[in-house]
Design a protein around this motif. Sequence first.
Motif, short mmCIF file in Angstrom:
data_model
loop_
_atom_site.label_atom_id
_atom_site.label_comp_id
_atom_site.label_asym_id
_atom_site.label_seq_id
_atom_site.Cartn_x
_atom_site.Cartn_y
_atom_site.Cartn_z
N PHE A 60 2.33 26.76 -17.96
CA PHE A 60 1.63 26.53 -16.70
C PHE A 60 2.61 26.81 -15.57
O PHE A 60 3.71 26.23 -15.54
CB PHE A 60 1.16 25.07 -16.66
N VAL A 61 2.24 27.70 -14.65
CA VAL A 61 3.09 28.04 -13.51
C VAL A 61 2.24 28.02 -12.24
O VAL A 61 1.37 28.87 -12.07
CB VAL A 61 3.76 29.42 -13.69
N ASP A 62 2.48 27.05 -11.38
CA ASP A 62 1.87 26.98 -10.06
C ASP A 62 2.94 27.20 -9.00
O ASP A 62 4.03 26.63 -9.08
CB ASP A 62 1.21 25.62 -9.82
N HIS A 63 2.62 28.02 -8.00
CA HIS A 63 3.55 28.40 -6.94
C HIS A 63 2.84 28.12 -5.62
O HIS A 63 1.72 28.60 -5.42
CB HIS A 63 3.88 29.89 -7.12
N TYR A 64 3.45 27.37 -4.72
CA TYR A 64 2.75 27.01 -3.50
C TYR A 64 3.69 27.11 -2.30
O TYR A 64 4.90 26.98 -2.40
CB TYR A 64 2.16 25.59 -3.60
N GLY A 65 3.08 27.36 -1.13
CA GLY A 65 3.81 27.42 0.12
C GLY A 65 4.41 28.79 0.40
O GLY A 65 4.23 29.74 -0.36
N PRO A 66 5.13 28.87 1.56
CA PRO A 66 5.37 27.76 2.48
C PRO A 66 4.11 27.34 3.24
O PRO A 66 3.46 28.18 3.86
CB PRO A 66 6.43 28.32 3.44
N ASP A 67 3.77 26.05 3.13
CA ASP A 67 2.57 25.49 3.77
C ASP A 67 2.98 24.52 4.87
O ASP A 67 3.80 23.61 4.65
CB ASP A 67 1.73 24.72 2.76
N ASP A 68 2.40 24.70 6.06
CA ASP A 68 2.59 23.74 7.14
C ASP A 68 1.65 22.57 6.86
O ASP A 68 0.42 22.72 6.91
CB ASP A 68 2.25 24.41 8.47
#
Length: 326
Positions: A60-68
């Motif tokens: 399982f690989v989740d990648h997030y952002g850059p999120d303000d």
Amino acid sequence: MSNVEVDPATRRCAAVDHNDSAPQVDVLSARDVPLGGPRAMTVRRTLPQRARTLIGAWCFVDHYGPDDVADTGGMDVAPHPHTGLQTVSWLFSGEIEHRDSLGSHAFVRPGELNLMTGGYGISHSEGSTVSTTILHGVQLWVALPEEHRHTGRDFRHYVPNPVRMDGAEIRVFLGSLAGGTSPVRTFTPLLGAELVLDPRSTTTLPVDAGFEHGLLVDQGEVRMTGTLLRPAELGYLGAGNDTLMLTNETDAPARAVLLGGTPFEEPIVMWWNFIGRTHDDIVEARQAWENASDRFGSVDGYDGDRLPAPALPNATIAPRKNPARH
């Protein structure tokens, strides 16, 4: 992090044939998955997918952002369960508060590893802190082998020292690479490392030929053994290679996460936040969570309700395998 898809896919995973004589990199694109709510942050999921379900024991690989977080609301994942896996949290920016049913209360910060072992059953919550303005990182899962999948709950925190080699700075959070070694226990041979590549540089890494590898590009454009990978793409290279050549094709530093491990030979069933071996394993885990059994314990300190489990599919959970490589 929880898999909060309303209709989570059913997957049963097995190893593939690794007899290719020439290096071949498969490029896996991400799909967007919202974490819930009208202003929720969205993650980019590259594993599992139809083209590939496992890289070593990484499932399982989740990648997030850059999120303000002022725009997205940040991360707020209520208490939820896990079985048969380890969760790996790694940040590039921001801060996440972690609570679990072991009683652990910890923070995930950039360059620091949080690893939680679910085993027979654990529950936890995750949320970005009030001091976070930009949230950016990855959430990874590791499947536990049969002999250890009912192991007890555990939580580890580790801060790796950076290792410098020609053209790259490396932080090894699991396994060993380029002289850096993590003391954190895994149940199958694994590698996990953050790589920051100098502008217009080429780095040749000595790697374990028994491992298959995945490279997730966070920023920049990186050529992996001749194949160009763009941000949010995951490059897959099968076992049988003792070096890995990476080239930063941009005029700024590039960043990527390198994952590796020996091919995971066991078939597994993965649904929602559970990993088992049979349909009945999943049914039992879901029922235990819905009945608030002691199997998963309880999370203290989270202000809100826990996540309910989604409905099971109206069929026996069927096997699914990685495609054969040509």
